[in-house]
Write a protein that holds these residues in place. Structure first.
Motif, mmCIF file in Angstrom:
data_model
loop_
_atom_site.group_PDB
_atom_site.id
_atom_site.type_symbol
_atom_site.label_atom_id
_atom_site.label_comp_id
_atom_site.label_asym_id
_atom_site.label_seq_id
_atom_site.Cartn_x
_atom_site.Cartn_y
_atom_site.Cartn_z
ATOM 1 N N GLU A 1 -34.474 25.066 28.655
ATOM 2 C CA GLU A 1 -33.379 24.608 27.794
ATOM 3 C C GLU A 1 -32.170 24.199 28.637
ATOM 4 N N ILE A 2 -31.861 25.005 29.661
ATOM 5 C CA ILE A 2 -30.751 24.649 30.554
ATOM 6 C C ILE A 2 -31.099 23.388 31.338
ATOM 7 N N ARG A 3 -32.345 23.294 31.783
ATOM 8 C CA ARG A 3 -32.790 22.119 32.529
ATOM 9 C C ARG A 3 -32.598 20.849 31.708
ATOM 10 N N GLN A 4 -32.990 20.899 30.448
ATOM 11 C CA GLN A 4 -32.864 19.719 29.591
ATOM 12 C C GLN A 4 -31.401 19.353 29.353
ATOM 13 N N SER A 5 -30.536 20.359 29.250
ATOM 14 C CA SER A 5 -29.112 20.068 29.061
ATOM 15 C C SER A 5 -28.524 19.410 30.306
ATOM 16 N N ILE A 6 -29.017 19.816 31.487
ATOM 17 C CA ILE A 6 -28.551 19.189 32.731
ATOM 18 C C ILE A 6 -28.991 17.735 32.778
ATOM 19 N N HIS A 7 -30.243 17.481 32.414
ATOM 20 C CA HIS A 7 -30.731 16.093 32.397
ATOM 21 C C HIS A 7 -29.911 15.245 31.426
ATOM 22 N N ALA A 8 -29.566 15.829 30.290
ATOM 23 C CA ALA A 8 -28.755 15.088 29.317
ATOM 24 C C ALA A 8 -27.380 14.770 29.894
ATOM 25 N N SER A 9 -26.787 15.740 30.589
ATOM 26 C CA SER A 9 -25.471 15.515 31.194
ATOM 27 C C SER A 9 -25.547 14.477 32.308
ATOM 28 N N LEU A 10 -26.636 14.498 33.067
ATOM 29 C CA LEU A 10 -26.776 13.545 34.171
ATOM 30 C C LEU A 10 -26.877 12.110 33.661
ATOM 31 N N ARG A 11 -27.410 11.943 32.465
ATOM 32 C CA ARG A 11 -27.489 10.587 31.915
ATOM 33 C C ARG A 11 -26.106 10.013 31.628
#
Length: 698
Positions: free
Chosen positions: A183-193
């Motif tokens: 879940e944290i990983r996916q939030s990081i990917h979203a922020s990186l976009r």
């Protein structure tokens, strides 16, 4: 507040205390107060700590406290990067704790500390990002440290999320599930976009990928003295090939270290490196050589190296610092290494495991750590590590490689084979030598005492150049033996009365030297060469001397290929000395030391008819002996556990085996040299097989 702080200061062993608060009226500044005994603070040392936190010091008001001693209150008025007071809450404790940690040497002071004032991260959490950044610099130097810091600060929320993902993955008390980590990983990917800068995106994604590659850390081990990561190398972004299987990175405010290994069971030395910017590249090259060298034993190749962040000028202080940081390295590795207890694998405490069982870790002496085996084994005993004093081979209860002369004797098996093929018996026929090293060293010293037929024409180390144009084999042999048995000897201690006419000992710090006619003739220097030369130019000519043997028993890379640049070699200190392989006129090369030639340099030299194997063939006897020692200790350790043998008996039995161990090891070297010699004779008949191999590789 000041009175309470001064009362608390009396019980502070470090003699300082940091307080922080906001003014409620007037100019409205955040007040950072340093309460300090033993005199005033050096402002040039303290203000950069504030600036690294992103704070701007507007004023400083010193106040001396009356009474005994020299107690001062340094009152700093500061504003943040926006020109505003800090939003104090939890942040106040984080800022004061960071200042204290930096002042005490527990944390580093750089611009990454701005995250303490911009996020909820404390100095230990920022330290995780700093260690990751340091590791990234060793893998890829595409971006500078400051540029990476700016990227992490500009994207502070992503940086904070990276730390939270690290904690979720590795904090044993939190014990987060894979779903929580994802879940944290996916939030990081979203922020990186949402990140618009390609460079910042690359920097942050590489940090994320590195966290994914980490399988163990000691970040949550109580009382740790460093931060260590164990990584699966192939998963690290931008990792240069060849990939080790695993590597351990150890970081503290005083040192950095890397340990690379090619397999689950691997062995190799630990060195103190002076290549602060690219020591991982150095260690990787050594690991590659070690993998091939270890072909004569079961373990795969490994290698480790560490650097000092602070290098004391005083020699005794430097020795103490090297030893201290070596211990830090050993602790950092053992913190995250499995143990064996009664044959059962036991994982280290307070470490979450994201890989399989991994209890085999051994180290050995190398450059700068020759006397540290007992030190490493003391750490092993402290940890209750199953290998005990087999953790580091050698030491007081191991085989002394210098006393046995094993590495040099192994290399001489190759040298004897080369000479035998050109009709020279090194035990009866005098022959000329140019050497790299000095007589106090193990490999050089033992190598130059192997046979009394050696005529050592020239040798050099980092201090001197020794030249003896027409040496008397017997007299020079006995003088070399005297130097070898004299602790700390240098070429400057050589008896000048035994040096032939025209020879001498040159100081490498000299501006220029003038060689005699006999010296120029012995080194094959042309008449049109300048009369005056620098010591570096003399060494360059010595490496090209028309002698029978070039013996490398030192440290450094001195021969490259004609089409290689010095920067490709990666040994800047020896750039002025280095020659091309085609320029080496010695008939035979013995590689007792590591990395004396680049691999292409060897090919260049062999193409002119020179006889050479490689360093990992010639000097494999050292690691072969160490492996025998470790295996004997492991075997006899079983008898000790069953009460059938005591430690004194084990030590005595091990020494009784020394002669047999040496014989086995030297026979391995003999066979290696013999097989290579036979393969050279047969290779011309296998052109079709080589063609098939090249097609498969392509």
């Amino acid at each position: 507040d000041d009175v309470l702080a001064l009362e608390a200061l009396e019980s502070e062993p470090e003699g300082y205390l940091v307080g922080i608060g906001n003014e409620r009226e007037g100019e409205r500044l955040t007040r950072v107060k340093l309460y300090k005994t033993s005199g005033k603070v050096d402002l040039s040392a303290f203000i950069p700590i504030l600036e690294a936190l992103g704070l701007r010091a507007v004023e400083e008001i010193p106040t001396q406290v009356l009474g005994e001693g020299k107690t001062y209150i340094h009152d700093f008025g500061v504003l943040d990067s926006r020109g505003a007071v800090l939003d104090l809450g939890k942040e106040a404790d984080n800022v004061s704790a960071t200042i204290s940690a930096v002042w005490q040497g527990e944390a580093e002071s750089d611009s990454l500390n701005r995250l303490v004032t911009l996020t909820d991260l404390d100095w230990r959490q920022v330290g995780i990002l700093r260690a990751l950044r340091k590791y990234r610099m060793r893998v890829s130097s595409r971006y500078t440290e400051e540029y990476r810091n700016d990227a992490m600060v500009d994207q502070a929320q992503v940086s904070s999320a990276l730390v939270h993902m690290f904690e979720a993955k590795f904090d044993p008390d939190r014990a987060a599930t894979d779903e929580e980590v994802d879940e944290i990983r996916q939030s990081i990917h979203a922020s990186l976009r949402e990140v618009t800068s390609l460079d910042q995106d690359n920097i942050l994604r590489s940090l994320l990928g590195t966290i994914e590659a980490i399988v163990r850390t000691n970040a949550y081990v109580a009382g740790r003295t460093s931060l260590s990561f164990k990584l699966r190398s192939a998963k690290v972004p931008e990792m240069p090939k060849p990939y080790p299987l695993f590597e351990i990175f150890v970081h503290s405010s005083h040192m950095e270290a890397i340990h690379l290994r090619g397999g689950m069971v691997a062995r190799g030395g630990i060195r103190w490196s002076d290549r602060k910017e690219d020591y991982r590249t150095e260690v990787l090259g050594l690991m590659k050589a070690q993998k091939v060298k270890n072909a004569v034993i079961v373990p795969d190749g490994s290698k480790g190296g560490f650097i000092l962040r602070r290098t004391p000028a005083n020699v005794d202080e430097l020795k103490a610092e090297v030893s201290t940081q070596y211990v830090t390295f050993m602790r950092g590795m053992l913190d995250i290494t499995d143990n064996l207890v009664d044959g059962t694998v036991v994982h280290p405490p307070q470490v979450r495991i994201h890989d399989g069982d991994d209890p085999y870790l051994v180290v050995a002496a190398d450059k700068g750590t020759a006397t540290f085996s007992d030190t490493a084994n003391a750490v092993s005993e402290e940890y209750g590590f199953w290998l005990g004093d087999a953790f580091a081979s050698g030491g007081s209860q191991g085989y002394d490689h210098k006393e046995l002369g094993i590495t040099a004797r192994g290399a001489w098996e190759s040298v004897k084979r080369h000479f035998r093929e050109i009709g020279i018996d090194v035990m009866t026929d005098p022959f000329t030598v140019v050497g790299i090293g000095d007589m106090s060293g193990d490999v050089f010293g033992n190598g130059m005492l192997y046979t009394p037929q050696i005529k050592l024409v020239c040798a050099f180390d980092h201090r001197h150049v020794f030249i003896d144009p027409d040496p008397d084999p017997s007299a020079s042999f006995h003088e070399r033996r005297r130097l070898f048995t004299t602790p700390g000897s240098t070429w400057d201690d050589y008896d000048r009365s035994l040096i032939s006419a025209g020879g001498g000992v040159l100081d490498r710090s000299a501006k220029s030297v003038t060689l005699s006619a006999p010296a120029r003739a012995a080194l094959g220097i042309d008449d049109d060469a300048p009369a005056d030369m620098t010591p570096a130019e003399v060494i360059n000519r010595a490496l090209q001397a028309p002698v029978d043997l070039l013996w490398n028993g030192g440290i450094g890379t001195y021969v490259k290929a004609a089409d290689e640049g010095h920067t490709e070699v990666g040994d800047r200190a020896n750039d002025p000395l280095r020659v091309n392989g085609q320029q080496v006129r010695a008939r035979v090369v013995g590689e007792g030391g590591n990395l004396g030639f680049t691999q292409r340099g060897r090919i260049d030299y062999a193409g002119t008819g020179g006889r050479i194997n490689t360093d990992f063939i010639d000097n494999s006897a050292g690691v072969d002996t160490s492996d025998h020692e470790v295996n004997i200790k492991i075997l006899l350790g079983l008898a000790i556990q069953r009460g059938e043998l005591k430690m004194d008996g084990r030590n005595a039995l091990q020494q009784e085996c020394a002669g047999d161990v040496v014989a086995h090891v030297l026979y391995d070297n003999y066979q290696q040299a013999q097989i290579l010699s036979q393969e050279v004779e047969l290779s011309a008949q296998r052109i079709e097989a080589y063609d098939d191999l090249m097609q498969q590789l392509e």
